[in-house]
Write a protein that holds these residues in place. Structure first.
Motif, PDB file in Angstrom:
ATOM      1  N   SER A  69     -40.737   1.243 -81.922  1.00 13.56           N
ATOM      2  CA  SER A  69     -41.993   0.964 -82.603  1.00 13.56           C
ATOM      3  C   SER A  69     -42.237   1.946 -83.733  1.00 13.56           C
ATOM      4  O   SER A  69     -42.137   3.152 -83.546  1.00 13.56           O
ATOM      5  N   ALA A  70     -42.565   1.430 -84.903  1.00 16.81           N
ATOM      6  CA  ALA A  70     -42.916   2.306 -86.010  1.00 16.81           C
ATOM      7  C   ALA A  70     -44.150   3.134 -85.670  1.00 16.81           C
ATOM      8  O   ALA A  70     -44.325   4.254 -86.150  1.00 16.81           O
ATOM      9  N   ALA A  71     -44.991   2.592 -84.789  1.00 14.69           N
ATOM     10  CA  ALA A  71     -46.196   3.331 -84.386  1.00 14.69           C
ATOM     11  C   ALA A  71     -45.853   4.622 -83.687  1.00 14.69           C
ATOM     12  O   ALA A  71     -46.634   5.568 -83.674  1.00 14.69           O
ATOM     13  N   SER A  72     -44.640   4.694 -83.109  1.00 17.24           N
ATOM     14  CA  SER A  72     -44.259   5.882 -82.357  1.00 17.24           C
ATOM     15  C   SER A  72     -44.017   7.088 -83.252  1.00 17.24           C
ATOM     16  O   SER A  72     -43.999   8.218 -82.787  1.00 17.24           O
ATOM     17  N   VAL A 104     -49.042  -1.919 -64.585  1.00 19.77           N
ATOM     18  CA  VAL A 104     -47.711  -1.337 -64.508  1.00 19.77           C
ATOM     19  C   VAL A 104     -47.637  -0.125 -65.434  1.00 19.77           C
ATOM     20  O   VAL A 104     -48.029  -0.203 -66.598  1.00 19.77           O
ATOM     21  N   TYR A 105     -47.135   0.987 -64.908  1.00 20.60           N
ATOM     22  CA  TYR A 105     -46.968   2.212 -65.691  1.00 20.60           C
ATOM     23  C   TYR A 105     -45.497   2.370 -66.036  1.00 20.60           C
ATOM     24  O   TYR A 105     -44.627   2.323 -65.156  1.00 20.60           O
ATOM     25  N   ASP A 151     -43.800   1.868 -76.196  1.00 21.51           N
ATOM     26  CA  ASP A 151     -44.953   2.223 -77.016  1.00 21.51           C
ATOM     27  C   ASP A 151     -46.168   1.317 -76.855  1.00 21.51           C
ATOM     28  O   ASP A 151     -47.285   1.738 -77.127  1.00 21.51           O
ATOM     29  N   TRP A 152     -45.952   0.086 -76.454  1.00 22.31           N
ATOM     30  CA  TRP A 152     -47.048  -0.886 -76.487  1.00 22.31           C
ATOM     31  C   TRP A 152     -47.804  -0.886 -75.167  1.00 22.31           C
ATOM     32  O   TRP A 152     -47.851  -1.868 -74.443  1.00 22.31           O
ATOM     33  N   MET A 158     -49.830  -1.262 -68.612  1.00 17.81           N
ATOM     34  CA  MET A 158     -50.097  -2.593 -69.149  1.00 17.81           C
ATOM     35  C   MET A 158     -50.343  -3.536 -67.976  1.00 17.81           C
ATOM     36  O   MET A 158     -49.942  -3.259 -66.838  1.00 17.81           O
ATOM     37  N   ALA A 159     -51.019  -4.634 -68.242  1.00 14.46           N
ATOM     38  CA  ALA A 159     -51.308  -5.609 -67.193  1.00 14.46           C
ATOM     39  C   ALA A 159     -50.019  -6.234 -66.678  1.00 14.46           C
ATOM     40  O   ALA A 159     -49.063  -6.434 -67.439  1.00 14.46           O
TER      41      ALA A 159
END
Length: 207
Positions: free
Chosen positions: A18-21, A170-171, A176-177, A184-185
């Motif tokens: 992810s570019a967000a990372s 879920v962990y 990244d998302w 996340m669910a």
């Protein structure tokens, strides 16, 4: 991730991130680890940072969140997360030396299983994993490596299930998302889990 499935991405390893990372302020950026080591005549490397361990109340492993900052080392980070969970004193450089992720093709499943064995971890491929089974494994301290592939990823990506909480969230590590607490669910996880229900169940080889 199934043996013999013929999916080229599974044998290449992940080349997506992810570019967000990496789009983060220097003032808030954690310490970035830049590992590089000569392995079998070529250099293996990984660039990543680590966040705090699981939040209080999340059922599962006391495993930190690794964040990959390159495009090839997700297999190494999955191995590092598992090995450090089962043998905390293992140096990251030793895991890098053994896994030796390729800058061109990462680390595929067959190689990852073989490398984990050299590091004292028996990684057994299992199918039919679901919410209850993953919850029991995490509660027992047993890491499960899975591959995920959102539609915008070029190929599948190695990550590790850190646990599931009472709300069926879920962990994960090195994905990244997620929400700020690293979860996340369950229904969203199912959408990206590929192949769904499959994973590498990891235990010390001496068990």
């Amino acid at each position: 991730m199934s043996p013999g499935s013929g999916r080229a991405a599974q044998e290449r390893g992940c080349l997506a991130f992810s570019a967000a990372s990496i789009d983060r302020s220097r003032s808030t950026m954690p310490y970035v680890h830049r590992l590089r080591r000569l392995v079998r005549g070529s250099y293996a490397s990984s660039c990543f940072y680590v966040k705090k361990k699981r939040p209080t109340g999340a059922g599962g492993l006391d495993m930190p969140r690794y964040h990959q900052l390159d495009v090839h080392s997700c297999g190494f980070l999955a191995a590092l997360a598992v090995v450090r969970q089962l043998a905390p004193q293992t140096p990251a450089e030793e895991v890098l030396r053994v896994v030796g992720p390729s800058p061109a093709c990462g680390c595929g499943q067959t190689r990852l299983i073989r490398c984990l064995k050299r590091l004292g971890v028996a990684a057994v491929y299992r199918e039919g994993l679901g919410l209850r089974r993953l919850r029991r494994l995490a509660a027992a301290g047993t890491p499960v490596i899975v591959t995920v592939q959102p539609e915008w990823y070029e190929c599948d990506h190695w990550t590790v299930v850190r646990g599931l909480d009472a709300a069926d969230r879920v962990y994960l590590t090195n994905y990244d998302w997620l929400t700020r607490n690293g979860s996340m669910a369950w229904r969203d996880f199912l959408d990206i889990w590929d192949p769904r229900g499959a994973g590498l169940v990891c235990r010390p080889t001496h068990e």
